[in-house]
Design an enzyme around this catalytic site. Structure first.
Site, PDB file in Angstrom:
ATOM      1  N   GLY A  46       0.950  -1.235   0.002  1.00  0.00           N
ATOM      2  CA  GLY A  46      -0.136   0.134   0.084  1.00  0.00           C
ATOM      3  C   GLY A  46       0.992   1.241  -0.072  1.00  0.00           C
ATOM      4  O   GLY A  46       1.841   1.227   0.502  1.00  0.00           O
ATOM      5  N   GLN A  51       3.759   9.840   0.458  1.00  0.00           N
ATOM      6  CA  GLN A  51       4.917   9.242   0.605  1.00  0.00           C
ATOM      7  C   GLN A  51       5.786   9.398  -0.606  1.00  0.00           C
ATOM      8  O   GLN A  51       7.012   9.193  -0.508  1.00  0.00           O
ATOM      9  CB  GLN A  51       4.672   7.602   0.685  1.00  0.00           C
ATOM     10  CG  GLN A  51       3.871   7.238   2.066  1.00  0.00           C
ATOM     11  CD  GLN A  51       3.711   5.728   2.335  1.00  0.00           C
ATOM     12  OE1 GLN A  51       2.549   5.366   2.031  1.00  0.00           O
ATOM     13  NE2 GLN A  51       4.548   5.173   2.941  1.00  0.00           N
ATOM     14  N   CYS A  94       5.834  -0.079   7.021  1.00  0.00           N
ATOM     15  CA  CYS A  94       5.372   1.001   6.307  1.00  0.00           C
ATOM     16  C   CYS A  94       6.693   1.186   5.478  1.00  0.00           C
ATOM     17  O   CYS A  94       7.819   1.294   6.059  1.00  0.00           O
ATOM     18  CB  CYS A  94       5.229   2.267   7.141  1.00  0.00           C
ATOM     19  SG  CYS A  94       4.667   3.670   6.275  1.00  0.00           S
ATOM     20  N   LEU A  95       6.514   1.653   4.389  1.00  0.00           N
ATOM     21  CA  LEU A  95       7.895   1.805   3.576  1.00  0.00           C
ATOM     22  C   LEU A  95       8.457   3.294   3.852  1.00  0.00           C
ATOM     23  O   LEU A  95       9.450   3.564   3.661  1.00  0.00           O
ATOM     24  CB  LEU A  95       7.352   2.142   2.018  1.00  0.00           C
ATOM     25  CG  LEU A  95       6.874   0.675   1.259  1.00  0.00           C
ATOM     26  CD1 LEU A  95       6.163   1.047  -0.145  1.00  0.00           C
ATOM     27  CD2 LEU A  95       7.683  -0.409   1.449  1.00  0.00           C
ATOM     28  N   HIS A 136      -4.353   2.318   7.688  1.00  0.00           N
ATOM     29  CA  HIS A 136      -3.099   2.723   7.807  1.00  0.00           C
ATOM     30  C   HIS A 136      -2.655   3.849   6.664  1.00  0.00           C
ATOM     31  O   HIS A 136      -2.222   4.869   6.702  1.00  0.00           O
ATOM     32  CB  HIS A 136      -2.149   1.388   7.761  1.00  0.00           C
ATOM     33  CG  HIS A 136      -0.546   1.709   7.439  1.00  0.00           C
ATOM     34  ND1 HIS A 136       0.244   1.202   8.299  1.00  0.00           N
ATOM     35  CD2 HIS A 136       0.078   2.487   6.622  1.00  0.00           C
ATOM     36  CE1 HIS A 136       1.369   1.612   8.049  1.00  0.00           C
ATOM     37  NE2 HIS A 136       1.228   2.336   6.710  1.00  0.00           N
ATOM     38  N   GLU A 137      -3.374   3.536   5.548  1.00  0.00           N
ATOM     39  CA  GLU A 137      -2.799   4.540   4.290  1.00  0.00           C
ATOM     40  C   GLU A 137      -3.473   5.663   4.701  1.00  0.00           C
ATOM     41  O   GLU A 137      -3.288   6.788   4.313  1.00  0.00           O
ATOM     42  CB  GLU A 137      -3.446   3.795   3.080  1.00  0.00           C
ATOM     43  CG  GLU A 137      -2.654   2.440   2.611  1.00  0.00           C
ATOM     44  CD  GLU A 137      -1.182   2.515   2.698  1.00  0.00           C
ATOM     45  OE1 GLU A 137      -0.496   3.743   2.835  1.00  0.00           O
ATOM     46  OE2 GLU A 137      -0.182   1.754   3.166  1.00  0.00           O
ATOM     47  N   HIS A 140      -2.090   8.236   6.818  1.00  0.00           N
ATOM     48  CA  HIS A 140      -0.889   9.014   5.860  1.00  0.00           C
ATOM     49  C   HIS A 140      -1.562  10.342   5.347  1.00  0.00           C
ATOM     50  O   HIS A 140      -0.798  11.303   5.418  1.00  0.00           O
ATOM     51  CB  HIS A 140      -0.411   8.171   4.756  1.00  0.00           C
ATOM     52  CG  HIS A 140       0.621   7.153   5.198  1.00  0.00           C
ATOM     53  ND1 HIS A 140       1.788   7.827   5.801  1.00  0.00           N
ATOM     54  CD2 HIS A 140       0.873   5.893   5.218  1.00  0.00           C
ATOM     55  CE1 HIS A 140       2.876   6.504   5.942  1.00  0.00           C
ATOM     56  NE2 HIS A 140       1.761   5.533   5.593  1.00  0.00           N
TER      57      HIS A 140
HETATM   58 NI    NI Z   1       2.657   3.303   5.641  1.00  0.00          NI
END
Ligand code: NI
Length: 172
Positions: A46, A51, A94-95, A136-137, A140
């Site tokens: 995701g 990001q 998370c990336l 989660h997304e 962000h």
């Molecule tokens: Ni994340």
């Protein structure tokens, strides 16, 4: 379609509150494609637009990669309409928070609405990994990272580790 660099914490841009997309144009679809490419290049499931430094309310999620297929789904201007009182705990990563994983408790089921990549309004009910991933997304988009859900001690340890890793990389 371009793989773009993914911002990592602590980067103040990740704390930005993203703004709604006014219309789902070709420009937005190109953003979605770049996000998908960037997500796959980083082995993620995701990604939120912020990001890759774009403060727009756009997500891409693909939970079906284990079957060796790619089916990135775009969620534009997503909103949670309902969340269950029942919660579920998943170990999240998370990336933008590399090398850190921890348990996060969130509502187990949600109902959400969003625009798809054609600009059509969709409503979905999700549970399991999809419910967690969407939440989660969506965090962000409000400048929130999963480590912000951890205890203050765990969060400060995570930030220290991330800051140290960045200094080492810069000294490289
Ligand atoms: Ni994340």
């Amino acid at each position: 379609m371009t793989v773009r660099p993914i911002l990592t914490a602590p980067d103040p841009r990740l704390q930005a509150v993203s703004t709604d997309v006014e219309a789902v144009t070709d420009e937005i679809r190109a953003l979605v494609d770049d996000m998908a490419d960037s997500m796959y290049a980083a082995d993620g499931i995701g990604l939120a637009a912020i990001q890759i430094g774009v403060p727009k309310r756009v997500l891409v999620i693909d939970l079906d990669q284990k079957e060796g297929q790619r089916n990135p789904v775009a969620y534009i201007n997503p909103k949670i309409l309902w969340a269950s009182e029942e919660t579920a705990v998943f170990e999240e990563g998370c990336l933008s928070v590399p090398e850190i994983w921890d348990d996060v408790e969130r509502p187990a089921r949600i109902k959400a609405e969003y625009l798809d990549r054609d600009g059509n309004k969709q409503v979905l009910e999700a549970d399991g990994l999809l419910a967690t991933c969407l939440q989660h997304e969506m965090d962000h988009l409000n400048g929130v990272l999963f480590i912000d859900h951890l205890s203050r001690l765990k969060r400060s340890m995570a930030v220290k580790k991330l800051t140290k890793a960045k200094k080492l990389a810069a000294a490289g």
